[in-house]
Design a protein around this motif. Sequence first.
Motif, short mmCIF file in Angstrom:
data_model
loop_
_atom_site.label_atom_id
_atom_site.label_comp_id
_atom_site.label_asym_id
_atom_site.label_seq_id
_atom_site.Cartn_x
_atom_site.Cartn_y
_atom_site.Cartn_z
N ALA A 257 -0.06 13.44 9.36
CA ALA A 257 -1.14 13.05 8.45
C ALA A 257 -0.78 11.77 7.72
CB ALA A 257 -1.46 14.18 7.47
N ALA A 258 0.49 11.61 7.36
CA ALA A 258 0.94 10.38 6.70
C ALA A 258 0.78 9.18 7.63
CB ALA A 258 2.39 10.51 6.24
N LEU A 259 1.13 9.34 8.91
CA LEU A 259 0.95 8.25 9.87
C LEU A 259 -0.53 7.92 10.02
CD1 LEU A 259 2.03 6.26 11.97
CD2 LEU A 259 2.05 8.15 13.64
N PHE A 260 -1.37 8.93 10.18
CA PHE A 260 -2.81 8.72 10.29
C PHE A 260 -3.35 8.00 9.06
CE2 PHE A 260 -7.20 9.73 9.60
CZ PHE A 260 -7.78 9.68 10.84
N ASP A 261 -3.01 8.49 7.87
CA ASP A 261 -3.53 7.91 6.63
C ASP A 261 -3.03 6.48 6.43
OD1 ASP A 261 -4.84 10.30 6.21
OD2 ASP A 261 -3.53 10.96 4.58
N TYR A 262 -1.79 6.20 6.81
CA TYR A 262 -1.22 4.85 6.71
C TYR A 262 -2.01 3.89 7.60
CZ TYR A 262 2.17 1.15 7.96
OH TYR A 262 2.78 -0.04 8.23
N LEU A 263 -2.23 4.27 8.85
CA LEU A 263 -2.97 3.40 9.76
C LEU A 263 -4.42 3.25 9.33
CD1 LEU A 263 -1.41 4.83 13.03
CD2 LEU A 263 -0.89 2.60 11.96
N ARG B 135 9.22 8.91 3.19
CA ARG B 135 10.11 9.92 2.61
C ARG B 135 9.30 11.18 2.27
NH1 ARG B 135 8.77 6.48 -1.37
NH2 ARG B 135 8.13 7.35 -3.37
N GLN B 136 9.99 12.28 2.17
CA GLN B 136 9.37 13.53 1.77
C GLN B 136 9.64 13.75 0.30
OE1 GLN B 136 10.53 16.98 4.04
NE2 GLN B 136 8.73 18.13 3.35
N GLU B 137 8.58 14.08 -0.45
CA GLU B 137 8.69 14.45 -1.86
C GLU B 137 8.05 15.82 -2.02
OE1 GLU B 137 6.95 11.63 -4.55
OE2 GLU B 137 8.46 10.09 -4.11
N GLY B 138 8.86 16.84 -2.12
CA GLY B 138 8.33 18.20 -2.22
C GLY B 138 7.57 18.54 -0.96
N ASP B 139 6.30 18.91 -1.11
CA ASP B 139 5.46 19.27 0.03
C ASP B 139 4.70 18.08 0.62
OD1 ASP B 139 6.25 21.88 -0.25
OD2 ASP B 139 4.49 22.49 -1.42
N GLU B 140 4.92 16.88 0.07
CA GLU B 140 4.18 15.71 0.53
C GLU B 140 5.08 14.70 1.23
OE1 GLU B 140 0.45 14.75 -2.27
OE2 GLU B 140 2.39 14.23 -3.14
N TRP B 141 4.47 13.92 2.12
CA TRP B 141 5.12 12.79 2.75
C TRP B 141 4.53 11.53 2.14
CZ3 TRP B 141 9.20 13.04 6.01
CH2 TRP B 141 9.54 14.33 6.46
N VAL B 142 5.39 10.61 1.75
CA VAL B 142 4.98 9.39 1.06
C VAL B 142 5.33 8.18 1.93
CG1 VAL B 142 5.26 7.99 -1.02
CG2 VAL B 142 5.40 10.50 -1.16
N VAL B 143 4.35 7.30 2.10
CA VAL B 143 4.57 6.05 2.81
C VAL B 143 4.40 4.91 1.81
CG1 VAL B 143 3.84 4.55 4.72
CG2 VAL B 143 3.57 7.05 4.91
N GLU B 144 5.44 4.12 1.65
CA GLU B 144 5.39 2.89 0.86
C GLU B 144 5.50 1.76 1.87
OE1 GLU B 144 4.92 2.70 -2.37
OE2 GLU B 144 5.20 4.81 -2.88
N LEU C 169 0.85 -1.19 0.00
CA LEU C 169 0.00 0.00 0.00
C LEU C 169 0.89 1.23 0.00
CD1 LEU C 169 -0.67 1.32 3.29
CD2 LEU C 169 -0.85 -1.15 3.38
N SER C 170 0.30 2.33 -0.43
CA SER C 170 1.02 3.59 -0.51
C SER C 170 0.06 4.72 -0.15
CB SER C 170 1.56 3.78 -1.94
OG SER C 170 2.20 5.03 -2.06
N VAL C 171 0.56 5.67 0.63
CA VAL C 171 -0.25 6.85 0.95
C VAL C 171 0.61 8.09 0.81
CG1 VAL C 171 -1.84 5.64 2.50
CG2 VAL C 171 0.18 6.72 3.45
N ARG C 172 -0.05 9.21 0.53
CA ARG C 172 0.60 10.52 0.43
C ARG C 172 -0.19 11.48 1.32
NH1 ARG C 172 3.90 11.82 -3.80
NH2 ARG C 172 4.44 10.08 -5.14
#
Length: 136
Positions: free
Chosen positions: A58-64, A86-95, A49-52
């Motif tokens: 917010a990334a931790l919340f969305d991941y859970l 990781r951070q990509e620009g203004d977003e945090w990405v969870v893989e 799964l992947s979330v941004r």
Amino acid sequence: MSFTLREHTADVAVEAAGDSLGDVFAAVADGLTAAMCDEVADTGDRFSLSVRAESREAALFDYLDELIYERDVRGVLPADHDATVRQEGDEWVVEASARGVPFDDVTARDVKAVTYSEMRLEESDAGWDAYVVFDV
């Protein structure tokens, strides 16, 4: 990477630590699994799964939240979590990935949702610390 379940008024909280941001995300997810099930079977297949999100919290919340969604859609208990953040620009990405243990193989309790209530995600001298409350 470690977690501890904490009692919380009518809810359950997970306090976790990890060397990296991904480690602490996976440790909180392992705590979520422990809140839902005392003994996890060795069955099931891995899924990804992947979330941004706009912030680390917010990334931790969305991941859970996505893990709870996957539980409901797939009919499995997510276990054995692995995450990279990781951070990509203004977003945090969870893989991330988890092993989906079929409900037929476990006795699971319901965790309704992740909450922002009292959520903490902080860098420490030892790595990262998190505290997350789940609605049960």
